[in-house]
Enzyme design. Structure first.
Site, short mmCIF file in Angstrom:
data_model
loop_
_atom_site.label_atom_id
_atom_site.label_comp_id
_atom_site.label_asym_id
_atom_site.label_seq_id
_atom_site.Cartn_x
_atom_site.Cartn_y
_atom_site.Cartn_z
N VAL A 112 0.86 -1.30 0.04
CA VAL A 112 0.10 0.09 -0.02
C VAL A 112 0.78 1.21 0.10
CG1 VAL A 112 -1.60 1.32 1.17
CG2 VAL A 112 -1.52 -1.27 1.32
N PRO A 113 0.74 2.15 -1.18
CA PRO A 113 1.38 3.35 -0.96
C PRO A 113 1.17 4.31 -0.04
CG PRO A 113 -0.15 3.57 -2.83
CD PRO A 113 -0.30 2.12 -2.13
N CYS A 114 1.46 4.11 1.37
CA CYS A 114 0.81 4.99 2.32
C CYS A 114 1.72 6.20 2.44
CB CYS A 114 0.79 4.11 3.56
SG CYS A 114 2.14 3.02 3.86
N HIS A 115 2.88 6.07 1.73
CA HIS A 115 3.83 7.28 1.88
C HIS A 115 3.19 8.30 0.68
CE1 HIS A 115 4.84 4.53 -1.51
NE2 HIS A 115 5.25 5.45 -2.07
#
Length: 102
Positions: free
Chosen positions: A53-56
DNA sequence: GCTTTGACTCTCG
DNA sequence: TCGAGAGCCAAAG
């Protein structure tokens, strides 16, 4: 196992394309609520990494990086790696990098 | 079940 | 423009 709410958050995060960023506010709005903080809470203890998941790619509504479980510095590096410039914990050309869910 | 805690956001002075 | 305060919501204790 994450809760339903958290899963929704992760699912939305996954829609963010590479080289773009989004905000906690937009995500919560996408959920139909104003749980900005709850969104951050969910991402904070997310069982996935930026590889799942590209939580950044999630930042504050004003373009500030905000925080990151693995460290803000780390977050900045990842973003720059994806072509997003970061200056003083802030996204450069934020309005251009911003991805809006539609 | 009430209280506390956050990767937040808005309003006001 | 900037800081403080209030509001917001789901999870965890």
């Amino acid at each position: 196992m994450p809760t339903k709410f958290e899963n929704k958050v992760y699912e939305i995060c996954r829609k963010i394309p590479k080289g773009k960023v989004s905000t906690y506010k937009l995500i919560s709005e996408k959920l139909g609520i104003r749980a900005y903080r709850a969104v951050g809470n969910a991402l904070n203890k997310n069982p996935y990494t930026h590889k799942k998941v590209p939580c950044h790619r999630i930042v504050n509504s004003n373009g500030l990086i905000g925080g990151f479980a693995a460290g803000v510095n780390n977050k900045k590096r990842i973003l720059e790696k994806e072509g997003i410039e970061v200056k003083n914990n802030k996204i450069v050309n934020f309005d251009k990098k911003l991805f809006k869910f539609k």
